[in-house]
Design an enzyme around this catalytic site. Structure first.
Site, PDB file in Angstrom:
ATOM      1  N   LEU A 168       0.990  -1.247   0.109  1.00 37.17           N
ATOM      2  CA  LEU A 168       0.046   0.103   0.000  1.00 37.17           C
ATOM      3  C   LEU A 168       0.920   1.199  -0.167  1.00 37.17           C
ATOM      4  CD1 LEU A 168      -2.511  -1.107   2.463  1.00 37.17           C
ATOM      5  CD2 LEU A 168      -2.882  -0.944   0.126  1.00 37.17           C
ATOM      6  N   GLU A 203      -9.106   2.541   8.989  1.00 37.79           N
ATOM      7  CA  GLU A 203      -9.692   2.396   7.499  1.00 37.79           C
ATOM      8  C   GLU A 203      -9.462   0.720   7.220  1.00 37.79           C
ATOM      9  OE1 GLU A 203     -10.365   2.007   3.471  1.00 37.79           O
ATOM     10  OE2 GLU A 203      -8.554   1.176   4.048  1.00 37.79           O
TER      11      GLU A 203
HETATM   12  P1  NDP Z   1      -2.835  -8.053  -8.414  1.00 33.07           P
HETATM   13  O1  NDP Z   1      -3.062  -8.391  -6.940  1.00 33.07           O
HETATM   14  O2  NDP Z   1      -4.155  -7.814  -9.155  1.00 33.07           O
HETATM   15  O3  NDP Z   1      -2.525  -9.548  -8.902  1.00 33.07           O
HETATM   16  C1  NDP Z   1      -1.968  -9.607 -10.236  1.00 33.07           C
HETATM   17  C2  NDP Z   1      -1.664 -11.290 -10.444  1.00 33.07           C
HETATM   18  O4  NDP Z   1      -3.237 -11.862 -10.487  1.00 33.07           O
HETATM   19  C3  NDP Z   1      -1.142 -11.576 -11.851  1.00 33.07           C
HETATM   20  O5  NDP Z   1       0.360 -11.522 -11.629  1.00 33.07           O
HETATM   21  C4  NDP Z   1      -1.536 -12.894 -12.114  1.00 33.07           C
HETATM   22  O6  NDP Z   1      -0.815 -13.910 -11.280  1.00 33.07           O
HETATM   23  C5  NDP Z   1      -2.937 -12.844 -11.549  1.00 33.07           C
HETATM   24  N1  NDP Z   1      -3.869 -12.319 -12.720  1.00 33.07           N
HETATM   25  C6  NDP Z   1      -4.070 -11.236 -13.204  1.00 33.07           C
HETATM   26  N2  NDP Z   1      -4.952 -11.097 -14.356  1.00 33.07           N
HETATM   27  C7  NDP Z   1      -5.157 -12.331 -14.333  1.00 33.07           C
HETATM   28  C8  NDP Z   1      -6.046 -13.225 -15.364  1.00 33.07           C
HETATM   29  N3  NDP Z   1      -6.948 -12.410 -16.258  1.00 33.07           N
HETATM   30  N4  NDP Z   1      -6.077 -14.540 -15.130  1.00 33.07           N
HETATM   31  C9  NDP Z   1      -5.681 -15.244 -14.344  1.00 33.07           C
HETATM   32  N5  NDP Z   1      -4.766 -14.779 -13.384  1.00 33.07           N
HETATM   33  C10 NDP Z   1      -4.482 -13.372 -13.269  1.00 33.07           C
HETATM   34  O7  NDP Z   1      -1.550  -7.256  -8.773  1.00 33.07           O
HETATM   35  P2  NDP Z   1      -1.465  -5.813  -8.831  1.00 33.07           P
HETATM   36  O8  NDP Z   1      -0.059  -5.459  -9.283  1.00 33.07           O
HETATM   37  O9  NDP Z   1      -2.360  -5.365 -10.051  1.00 33.07           O
HETATM   38  O10 NDP Z   1      -1.869  -4.909  -7.688  1.00 33.07           O
HETATM   39  C11 NDP Z   1      -1.135  -5.164  -6.602  1.00 33.07           C
HETATM   40  C12 NDP Z   1      -0.920  -3.867  -5.900  1.00 33.07           C
HETATM   41  O11 NDP Z   1      -2.290  -3.263  -5.391  1.00 33.07           O
HETATM   42  C13 NDP Z   1      -0.012  -3.999  -4.573  1.00 33.07           C
HETATM   43  O12 NDP Z   1       0.696  -2.955  -4.478  1.00 33.07           O
HETATM   44  C14 NDP Z   1      -1.083  -4.136  -3.662  1.00 33.07           C
HETATM   45  O13 NDP Z   1      -0.505  -3.478  -2.294  1.00 33.07           O
HETATM   46  C15 NDP Z   1      -2.199  -2.912  -4.036  1.00 33.07           C
HETATM   47  N6  NDP Z   1      -3.407  -3.173  -3.676  1.00 33.07           N
HETATM   48  C16 NDP Z   1      -4.209  -2.016  -3.115  1.00 33.07           C
HETATM   49  C17 NDP Z   1      -5.220  -1.900  -2.517  1.00 33.07           C
HETATM   50  C18 NDP Z   1      -6.062  -0.607  -2.218  1.00 33.07           C
HETATM   51  O14 NDP Z   1      -7.261  -0.850  -1.794  1.00 33.07           O
HETATM   52  N7  NDP Z   1      -5.286   0.270  -1.971  1.00 33.07           N
HETATM   53  C19 NDP Z   1      -6.135  -3.134  -2.607  1.00 33.07           C
HETATM   54  C20 NDP Z   1      -5.236  -4.178  -3.088  1.00 33.07           C
HETATM   55  C21 NDP Z   1      -4.082  -4.262  -3.468  1.00 33.07           C
HETATM   56  P3  NDP Z   1       0.261 -14.683 -11.598  1.00 33.07           P
HETATM   57  O15 NDP Z   1       1.444 -13.806 -11.857  1.00 33.07           O
HETATM   58  O16 NDP Z   1       0.760 -15.711 -10.536  1.00 33.07           O
HETATM   59  O17 NDP Z   1      -0.100 -15.463 -12.872  1.00 33.07           O
END
Ligand code: NDP
Length: 222
Positions: A26, A34
């Protein structure tokens, strides 16, 4: 003959550019109230589900995962294709490992169908999509995505990950043109928000650790 399933996205994002993450975590620290709001809202009721991307799962300290009191579903391309298996173990077992958001939803539809005919009375649980950006984007592409519980963070932070939908920012004529055919999102009143989450929503801007934010609810109206 799939039962209807509704997705609620839960996110905290900066007001300036919908920033949600930095360096795998984050952008901010110490927003304890929050995080408590997030926990209460996603836990309230029975049989709720939280769906997250593999990177978000990795960002949760091991001792806090799976998130307690909710069925955790993690999405990764490295998981076997097809319908995910039930997790082994007790009520806080998990996570369920799904190779796509679509197979995760199919799994939940079947589970709901089974539970509504069985004795476990939690077929009515809510399904929350809790990030990150990639999984929010996948969810927003589906008709099932109906609602966003947004914590709008007024203080600014430098981010490398962004919520893929602009909510409540002033749109330029050019942008309005581009999004004219896109789904329309409207902010609900504080009373409607409170009724949906099942608790009062503070009217005033919250301040923790010098970071200002407020709780909002948005719904799709198409
Ligand atoms: P995600 O958490 O969305 O995870 C991405 C992973 O999900 C990919 O690497 C892949 O895994 C899998 N994935 C994505 N798309 C697909 C698909 N279509 N089919 C199958 N698997 C899929 O990653 P992000 O980088 O987008 O987000 C993470 C960031 O967001 C972090 O910094 C976190 O702290 C932040 N965050 C913030 C929130 C907030 O409310 N402020 C809430 C949640 C997260 P693989 O590589 O294993 O195949």
């Amino acid at each position: 003959t799939s039962a209807p399933l509704e997705l609620t996205l839960v996110v905290a994002a900066t007001a300036r550019d919908m920033g949600i993450g930095a360096n795998g975590g984050l952008p901010w620290t110490g927003l304890r109230k929050e995080m408590a709001y997030f926990a209460r809202v996603t836990k309230r009721g029975d049989g709720n589900v939280v769906i997250m991307g593999r990177k978000t799962w990795d960002s949760i300290p091991p001792k806090f995962r799976p998130l307690r009191g909710r069925l955790n579903v993690v999405i990764s391309r490295s998981f076997p294709p097809g319908l995910p298996k039930d997790p082994a173990g007790g009520p806080d077992a998990g996570p369920v490992e799904a190779s796509s958001l679509e197979t995760a939803l199919e799994y939940l539809r079947q589970k709901k169908a089974v539970e509504s005919t069985g004795t476990t009375a939690n077929g009515g649980g809510r399904v929350f999509v809790i990030g990150g950006a990639q999984i929010y984007a996948a969810a927003l592409g589906l008709a099932e995505a109906r609602r966003v519980l947004l914590t709008r963070v007024m203080s600014d932070f430098s981010c490398d990950t962004f919520f893929p939908l602009a909510l409540g920012s002033p749109t330029s004529a050019e942008e309005a043109e581009k999004t004219a055919s896109a789904p329309k999102w409207v902010q609900r009143s504080r009373a409607e928000h409170a009724a949906w989450i099942g608790e009062e929503v503070p009217e005033e801007v919250q301040t923790e650790n010098g970071t200002e934010y407020e709780f909002q609810m948005w719904e799709r109206v198409d």
